[in-house]
Design a protein around this motif. Sequence first.
Motif, PDB file in Angstrom:
ATOM      1  N   ARG A 140       3.489 -10.914  -5.627  1.00 59.14           N
ATOM      2  CA  ARG A 140       2.675 -11.126  -4.707  1.00 59.14           C
ATOM      3  C   ARG A 140       1.126 -10.842  -4.967  1.00 59.14           C
ATOM      4  N   SER A 141       0.806 -10.288  -5.705  1.00 55.81           N
ATOM      5  CA  SER A 141      -0.788 -10.185  -6.457  1.00 55.81           C
ATOM      6  C   SER A 141      -1.005 -11.319  -7.340  1.00 55.81           C
ATOM      7  N   THR A 177       0.910  -1.212   0.060  1.00 58.90           N
ATOM      8  CA  THR A 177      -0.080   0.059   0.008  1.00 58.90           C
ATOM      9  C   THR A 177       0.764   1.266  -0.134  1.00 58.90           C
ATOM     10  N   ARG A 178       0.314   2.281  -0.418  1.00 58.64           N
ATOM     11  CA  ARG A 178       0.714   3.819  -0.497  1.00 58.64           C
ATOM     12  C   ARG A 178      -0.397   4.594  -0.306  1.00 58.64           C
ATOM     13  N   HIS A 223      -1.418 -18.812   4.912  1.00 59.87           N
ATOM     14  CA  HIS A 223      -2.721 -18.739   5.298  1.00 59.87           C
ATOM     15  C   HIS A 223      -3.603 -17.429   4.959  1.00 59.87           C
ATOM     16  N   SER A 224      -2.907 -16.146   4.955  1.00 63.57           N
ATOM     17  CA  SER A 224      -3.682 -15.154   4.600  1.00 63.57           C
ATOM     18  C   SER A 224      -3.798 -14.994   3.020  1.00 63.57           C
ATOM     19  N   VAL A 225      -2.926 -15.614   2.382  1.00 67.27           N
ATOM     20  CA  VAL A 225      -3.030 -15.582   0.865  1.00 67.27           C
ATOM     21  C   VAL A 225      -4.179 -16.415   0.637  1.00 67.27           C
ATOM     22  N   SER A 256      -3.239  -6.726   3.273  1.00 69.77           N
ATOM     23  CA  SER A 256      -2.422  -7.484   3.667  1.00 69.77           C
ATOM     24  C   SER A 256      -1.116  -7.463   3.316  1.00 69.77           C
ATOM     25  N   GLU A 257      -0.273  -6.758   3.906  1.00 69.66           N
ATOM     26  CA  GLU A 257       1.143  -6.446   3.475  1.00 69.66           C
ATOM     27  C   GLU A 257       1.976  -7.984   3.368  1.00 69.66           C
ATOM     28  N   LEU A 258       2.434  -8.138   2.153  1.00 68.66           N
ATOM     29  CA  LEU A 258       3.420  -9.377   2.315  1.00 68.66           C
ATOM     30  C   LEU A 258       4.726  -8.776   1.811  1.00 68.66           C
TER      31      LEU A 258
END
Length: 170
Positions: A112-113, A55-56, A83-85, A70-72
């Motif tokens: 990530r996306s 995020t920004r 688990h978050s993914v 959910s920053e990864l």
Amino acid sequence: MKARQRDRGTPEPQAPWNEVRPRLWLGGHFWAGPDGQVRTAVVGPEFDLVISLFTRPGHGPDPGVEHLISELPDGPLTAGQLHSVRQLAVRAAEAIRTDRIVLVRCRSGYNRSGLVVAQTLIELGQEPADAIALIRQKRSPWALNNQTFEQYLTTGLDIAHLLAGLETPS
């Protein structure tokens, strides 16, 4: 949290986001215009659900748009992050099944996306190799260039989650 490090030789994507399949979009916060200049991708009201893994401030979405954050890292993930993914992919698949338009984004919309979108495609019935190939075709050949993320998908997130849970800090 360490974000994606600029990979030398990895070009910025040519669009802020791309439709991978109907109602499922993959994108980032930055992209390169036709002139090669890096531009920001600001989300307004065009999506019903935005999932941000990076995020920004000032990059949206508009108020009223459902926004999951959910920053990864763009590297090996912990069992909790895996688990978050999986949970984010399940939410995205549920949204698509109810005709909502979903954007999954990170910095450039590659790794990530790509991981969450590929897992969403798997949740919707695609085989991992087909999901990876589709993402590379629709977004960029540079998408999912993180070999670890590709291995998570081909192994299966459930198994990767169990294996990551076995690791103990030294």
